[in-house]
Design a protein around this motif. Structure first.
Motif, PDB file in Angstrom:
ATOM      1  N   TYR A  32       0.831  -1.219  -0.016  1.00  0.00           N
ATOM      2  CA  TYR A  32      -0.082  -0.023  -0.080  1.00  0.00           C
ATOM      3  C   TYR A  32       0.813   1.231  -0.086  1.00  0.00           C
ATOM      4  O   TYR A  32       0.788   2.075  -0.838  1.00  0.00           O
ATOM      5  N   ASN A  36       0.863   3.888  -3.127  1.00  0.00           N
ATOM      6  CA  ASN A  36       0.305   5.058  -2.771  1.00  0.00           C
ATOM      7  C   ASN A  36       1.348   6.416  -3.262  1.00  0.00           C
ATOM      8  O   ASN A  36       0.988   7.481  -3.685  1.00  0.00           O
ATOM      9  N   ILE A  61      -4.890  -3.450  -5.021  1.00  0.00           N
ATOM     10  CA  ILE A  61      -5.687  -2.921  -3.869  1.00  0.00           C
ATOM     11  C   ILE A  61      -6.740  -1.973  -4.552  1.00  0.00           C
ATOM     12  O   ILE A  61      -6.378  -1.099  -5.460  1.00  0.00           O
ATOM     13  N   ASP A  62      -8.107  -2.630  -4.448  1.00  0.00           N
ATOM     14  CA  ASP A  62      -9.213  -1.774  -5.345  1.00  0.00           C
ATOM     15  C   ASP A  62      -8.998  -0.161  -5.116  1.00  0.00           C
ATOM     16  O   ASP A  62      -9.032   0.561  -6.143  1.00  0.00           O
ATOM     17  N   GLU A  63      -8.886   0.156  -3.807  1.00  0.00           N
ATOM     18  CA  GLU A  63      -8.763   1.606  -3.261  1.00  0.00           C
ATOM     19  C   GLU A  63      -7.716   2.162  -4.209  1.00  0.00           C
ATOM     20  O   GLU A  63      -7.793   3.560  -4.842  1.00  0.00           O
ATOM     21  N   LEU A  64      -6.491   1.688  -4.392  1.00  0.00           N
ATOM     22  CA  LEU A  64      -5.568   2.678  -5.013  1.00  0.00           C
ATOM     23  C   LEU A  64      -5.683   2.426  -6.653  1.00  0.00           C
ATOM     24  O   LEU A  64      -5.030   3.228  -7.407  1.00  0.00           O
ATOM     25  N   ASN A  66      -8.497   2.417  -8.114  1.00  0.00           N
ATOM     26  CA  ASN A  66      -9.477   3.827  -8.327  1.00  0.00           C
ATOM     27  C   ASN A  66      -8.623   5.010  -8.271  1.00  0.00           C
ATOM     28  O   ASN A  66      -9.003   5.783  -9.146  1.00  0.00           O
ATOM     29  N   LYS A  67      -7.907   4.882  -7.456  1.00  0.00           N
ATOM     30  CA  LYS A  67      -7.147   6.316  -7.185  1.00  0.00           C
ATOM     31  C   LYS A  67      -6.333   6.646  -8.259  1.00  0.00           C
ATOM     32  O   LYS A  67      -6.235   7.800  -9.092  1.00  0.00           O
TER      33      LYS A  67
END
Ligand code: SF4
Ligand code: SF4
Length: 470
Positions: A32, A36, A61-64, A66-67
């Motif tokens: 992460y 990030n 990692i889905d969140e990243l 999308n980012k």
């Protein structure tokens, strides 16, 4: 040994460097903090390295993820705004002595009808393209020193530039022909070409040699070093690309970014464009034979990562893709698209009777339909060709692009060339939507002086004058 400054293909595209990069990316796909930090740092629009891009590609990692997509959209918006440059391919000849197993023009294909345009046919094709509204072409021809020697290509370029039908003109001719000598690149430069485009197909040397079993293209080093020779011949706008699906996509993404880093390291200027074609069906070609087919979501992720890695490089998508895929690709980073393309030799002037196409198209709409579709999506279709005609190429162009000042040219040029298109070629509906768009977009030109000149030029275009540019 990996060396981006080396002039040897196997050193600037070093296989072990790619494999180590892929292993590193695999190890860090859930890291992460690292991922990030790469995304955060890339916000400065200075790009990321091939190693960092590989990590982004593997990120699970889905969140990243999308980012990452949000960042690609942001970079696209900051650098290119809502403009999309339009072009069309023009196939001159499908004679070819190579044996690329993924292309129907390969020498052993006896089903396909071989055809080479005469100068009169080039004239007719050019007029047909001008009558649609195109201003920018990409010439395509197979490799065949007897049928398509460099003299033939040069003669075609001359013919194309010489034709002015009604208000039409082809103002930029990009060329996609086989790897050649420095001398021939000089001749192309002198003929006034815009970008020299050559797809690597695959950066994996062993795989490349299997996919190109015979003919001059079999020589991986000669092919991979072609852009260096083009630069030495004075062509400073070069277009890279791989055919996704021939090898694993991760290998290819790292390869194309290493190629860009090499050009930057040696010549101080990276590629002008990167294309992202995927293998698709054609005569004698069954996509099922290629086991590395790239699914839509991965293809979109690749586009987003190239946009992050090479913020100032134009990205191109062709009519190989469906309108739906093209729409998504535009959001994530594509800055140029073809419209109303024919992938056949002589396919613009006449309805195709014989089978001469290089690949099946998945977007068969007219240029007017594509232009209207883009505007309804909120884009400004641009027929601008100003930079190369103003001598803004290579490092001159990149310097302007990197400071952001090129925007002062792109936006008014987009509006003025769109205005020309609307008056000369558009349907009533497209015209109405376009005129309203131009009115609205004029207000977004920040520099008052530039806005006033653009307004004046738009009036002059209405009165019949053409070809204004910043
Ligand atoms: Fe010839 Fe190019 Fe097709 Fe290969 S990809 S067969 S070189 S036209
Ligand atoms: Fe492209 Fe230059 Fe026109 Fe901008 S001004 S759209 S960079 S040709």
């Amino acid at each position: 040994m990996y060396d981006p400054k080396s002039m040897k293909a196997t050193e600037f595209i070093d296989d072990s460097e790619i494999l180590e990069t892929l292993a590193y990316a695999e190890e860090n796909k859930s890291n992460y903090e690292l991922i990030n930090s790469i995304i955060e740092r890339a916000r400065d629009c200075k790009g990321v390295t091939h190693k960092e891009a590989a990590v982004l590609l593997q990120c699970d990692i889905d969140e990243l993820n999308n980012k990452m997509y949000e960042l690609a959209k942001e970079i696209k918006q900051n650098i290119y705004g809502n403009r999309i440059v339009m072009f069309a391919p023009l196939y001159l000849s499908n004679y070819c002595i190579n044996s690329c197993v993924y292309c129907p023009y390969h020498i052993k294909n006896k089903n396909i009808c071989r055809k080479k345009l005469t100068q009169d046919e080039v004239r007719k094709e050019t007029i047909a393209l001008q009558d649609m509204g195109h201003k920018r072409l990409a010439l395509e021809a197979g490799e065949d020193p007897k049928n398509n020697p460099i003299e033939y290509i040069l003669e075609c370029i001359d013919t194309i530039y010489s034709i002015k039908h009604k208000n039409g003109a082809i103002r930029r001719v990009n060329v996609n022909i086989a790897a050649t000598t420095v001398e021939n690149y000089k001749r192309l430069k002198d003929a006034g070409i815009g970008t020299y485009i050559l797809f690597q197909e695959t950066y994996n040397k062993a795989n490349y040699e299997v996919l190109h079993p015979m003919g001059p293209k079999h020589d991986y080093n000669y092919h991979t070093e072609a852009m260096d020779r083009a630069m030495q011949g004075g062509i400073d706008d070069v277009g890279l690309g791989v055919l996704f699906g021939l090898n694993t996509y991760a290998y290819e993404l790292v390869g194309v970014l290493m190629h860009a880093e090499h050009l930057e390291a040696v010549f101080g200027v990276g590629p002008h464009t990167v294309s992202v074609p995927r293998i698709c069906p054609a005569d004698d070609i069954d996509v099922g034979d290629f086991t590395n087919a790239v699914p839509d979501e991965i293809w979109q992720k690749i586009i987003a990562i190239i946009r992050i890695a090479l913020p100032y490089t134009g990205m191109i998508v062709s009519t190989r893709e469906t309108p739906k895929n093209r729409e998504k690709a535009l959001e994530l980073g594509i800055s140029q698209i073809s419209g109303a393309s024919s992938t056949s030799v002589g396919g613009y002037a006449e309805q195709e009777e014989e089978n001469t196409a290089q690949f099946d198209r998945n977007d068969t709409r007219t240029l007017d339909e594509v232009v209207l579709w883009l505007m309804e999506l909120g884009y400004v279709p641009s027929f601008c060709t100003a930079c190369y005609r103003e001598g803004r190429t290579g490092d001159r162009f990149m310097a302007l692009a990197k400071t952001g000042s090129i925007r002062n040219c792109c936006h008014p040029n987009a509006l003025m060339t769109l205005k020309e298109y609307l008056i000369d070629y558009a349907s009533d509906k497209t015209k109405a939507v376009g005129e309203a768009l131009i009115k609205k977009e004029l207000l977004t030109i920040p520099n008052e002086k530039v806005r006033a000149i653009a307004e004046k030029n738009l009036e002059l275009i209405s009165e019949g004058q053409r070809d204004f540019r910043f």
